[in-house]
Design a protein around this motif. Structure first.
Motif, short mmCIF file in Angstrom:
data_model
loop_
_atom_site.label_atom_id
_atom_site.label_comp_id
_atom_site.label_asym_id
_atom_site.label_seq_id
_atom_site.Cartn_x
_atom_site.Cartn_y
_atom_site.Cartn_z
N LEU A 39 3.54 70.04 44.81
CA LEU A 39 3.64 71.15 43.69
C LEU A 39 3.09 72.33 44.05
O LEU A 39 4.04 72.79 43.46
CB LEU A 39 2.67 70.29 42.97
CG LEU A 39 2.94 68.64 42.25
CD1 LEU A 39 1.83 68.81 41.45
CD2 LEU A 39 4.28 68.45 41.70
N SER A 40 2.82 72.26 45.17
CA SER A 40 1.88 73.63 45.51
C SER A 40 1.76 73.90 47.32
O SER A 40 1.43 72.60 47.92
CB SER A 40 1.17 74.51 45.05
OG SER A 40 -0.25 73.72 45.62
N PRO A 41 1.22 75.02 47.51
CA PRO A 41 0.61 74.63 48.91
C PRO A 41 -0.99 73.67 49.19
O PRO A 41 -0.73 73.52 50.46
CB PRO A 41 0.76 76.18 49.59
CG PRO A 41 1.80 76.92 48.53
CD PRO A 41 1.85 76.05 47.74
N THR A 42 -1.39 74.60 48.09
CA THR A 42 -2.76 73.11 48.66
C THR A 42 -2.74 72.24 47.76
O THR A 42 -3.63 72.17 47.75
CB THR A 42 -3.44 74.16 48.50
OG1 THR A 42 -3.51 74.62 46.51
CG2 THR A 42 -3.75 75.49 49.18
N ASN B 91 10.84 50.94 40.88
CA ASN B 91 8.90 50.92 40.73
C ASN B 91 8.20 51.31 42.09
O ASN B 91 8.75 51.68 43.58
CB ASN B 91 8.77 49.06 41.65
CG ASN B 91 9.76 48.40 39.99
OD1 ASN B 91 8.77 48.50 39.29
ND2 ASN B 91 10.32 48.19 40.28
N TRP B 92 7.58 52.30 41.66
CA TRP B 92 6.89 53.15 42.85
C TRP B 92 5.35 53.98 42.20
O TRP B 92 5.20 53.15 40.91
CB TRP B 92 7.91 54.53 42.54
CG TRP B 92 7.79 55.10 41.42
CD1 TRP B 92 8.81 55.38 40.42
CD2 TRP B 92 6.87 55.88 40.45
NE1 TRP B 92 9.84 55.82 39.93
CE2 TRP B 92 7.75 56.97 39.43
CE3 TRP B 92 5.45 56.68 40.34
CZ2 TRP B 92 7.40 56.99 38.24
CZ3 TRP B 92 5.31 57.00 39.79
CH2 TRP B 92 6.18 57.49 38.80
N MET B 93 4.15 54.44 43.04
CA MET B 93 3.23 54.47 42.75
C MET B 93 2.78 56.26 43.78
O MET B 93 3.61 55.77 44.15
CB MET B 93 2.13 53.66 43.25
CG MET B 93 2.30 52.72 42.19
SD MET B 93 0.25 52.02 43.29
CE MET B 93 0.12 51.61 45.02
N ILE B 94 2.20 56.81 43.15
CA ILE B 94 1.80 58.23 42.72
C ILE B 94 0.43 58.31 43.40
O ILE B 94 -0.48 57.67 42.01
CB ILE B 94 1.93 59.12 42.62
CG1 ILE B 94 3.70 59.77 41.27
CG2 ILE B 94 1.89 60.62 42.52
CD1 ILE B 94 3.92 60.49 41.26
N LEU B 95 -0.58 58.40 44.76
CA LEU B 95 -1.37 58.09 44.94
C LEU B 95 -2.01 59.43 45.66
O LEU B 95 -1.24 60.56 45.61
CB LEU B 95 -1.48 57.31 46.07
CG LEU B 95 -0.62 55.74 46.43
CD1 LEU B 95 -0.78 55.29 47.73
CD2 LEU B 95 -2.10 54.82 45.22
N GLU B 96 -3.70 59.39 45.41
CA GLU B 96 -4.31 61.13 45.77
C GLU B 96 -3.53 61.13 47.45
O GLU B 96 -3.48 59.86 48.06
CB GLU B 96 -5.30 60.48 46.03
CG GLU B 96 -6.31 61.34 46.34
CD GLU B 96 -8.17 60.65 46.32
OE1 GLU B 96 -8.91 61.84 46.70
OE2 GLU B 96 -8.19 59.38 45.72
N ASP B 97 -3.93 62.78 47.76
CA ASP B 97 -3.66 62.79 49.23
C ASP B 97 -4.76 63.00 50.14
O ASP B 97 -5.41 63.51 49.71
CB ASP B 97 -2.58 63.17 49.54
CG ASP B 97 -2.25 64.03 50.07
OD1 ASP B 97 -1.94 62.63 51.51
OD2 ASP B 97 -1.13 64.95 51.37
#
Length: 287
Positions: free
Chosen positions: A11-14, A61-67
């Motif tokens: 979403l941004s460089p960091t 079907n999906w998930m978004i996880l902490e990197d």
């Protein structure tokens, strides 16, 4: 993941996250359930789910996880001892606190595997020249298996704790992919950690290292256990599952690899055979 990619997006460089498509319909919703009902009370030893979609349309079907950042999956003494200490902690938790924890995992329970091995003894004997084992040792193992009744103790099991499902990220040990969590014997997680071999994550295990891992586990668990009985039962459990795995690997090799390359399967076969040989030797006090 069955033809789809797990991807890092920014979403941004960091600020980055992990997109994970859910491609195993049989497991749909289980990882979310485990995170919401079990891992919510755990220390931060797992990647958090940020968002998810569960849909009748498989592609949605999906998930978004902490990197967590780059993951190091090395199988070495520090990481394995760290994992077994955490395992002893979650094995010591009272299973009644969660309610409807699944009772079945990825593979058949031990009694079913043992029964299958008994029926297929002839196939095991045909593999002996490749295993470096004498028939006397296998006969002793079958004789013990015929009268053995393993502990009925059930614990919360991660369910798939091979080397690809734990890693060091930013100097911190993390346990990944809890979707196969269920109730099982304590030997199930230990077997995955120590003696289950994976085509993508080869490892070398020695008898002294195995003994050390089991000793650390038994020093850490808070439930009552007879150490000598536990260790003997583990060796039997690991030997039986290793024989079962060898038959599966041999079948894949005869089918020219399938999902894995022939070279990967050959390494997995050799490492599983070495594990079986060590466990049989330890079980019967042989060098």
């Amino acid at each position: 993941m069955n033809g789809r990619l797990i991807e890092r997006f920014y979403l941004s460089p960091t600020a980055s996250f992990i997109f994970k498509p859910l491609t195993n319909n049989r497991q749909l919703g289980k990882e979310v359930w485990v995170h919401e009902h079990i891992l919510s009370s755990f220390p931060a030893i797992f990647p958090k789910i940020i968002s998810y979609s569960l849909n009748d349309v498989p592609e949605l079907n999906w998930m978004i996880l902490e990197d967590l950042g780059p993951l190091v999956h090395d199988f070495h003494v520090d990481s394995v001892i760290g994992v077994v200490k955490w395992m002893a902690w979650w094995h010591s938790l009272p299973i009644e606190k969660w309610g409807n924890v699944p009772s079945a995992g990825l593979k058949p329970p031990f009694p079913d595997v043992a029964a299958d091995i008994c029926v297929r003894k002839k196939e095991i004997l045909q593999l002996l020249p490749m295993l470096g084992l004498e028939q006397d040792g296998i006969d002793e193992l079958y004789a013990l298996l015929d009268q053995a009744v393993l502990t009925e103790k059930l614990v919360l099991s991660h369910g798939d704790l091979h080397a690809g499902n734990f890693a060091v990220a930013k100097d911190k040990l993390m346990i990944l992919d809890w979707e196969h969590a269920h109730l099982n014997t304590p030997y199930w997680d230990l077997y995955h950690l120590i003696d289950m071999l994976h085509p993508l994550f080869p490892k070398k295990i020695t008898a002294p290292f195995r003994e050390r891992i089991l000793s650390v586990y038994l020093d850490q668990v808070e439930y009552e256990v007879d150490r000598d009985v536990f260790v003997k039962e583990y060796y039997l459990f690991a030997a039986v599952f290793s024989m079962w795995m060898l038959l599966l690997i041999q079948k894949d090799l005869q089918g020219n690899g399938g999902k894995w390359s022939v070279d990967q399967l050959r390494v997995q076969f050799e490492e599983t055979a070495a594990s079986l040989k060590q466990c049989v030797a330890s079980l019967f006090g042989k060098s």
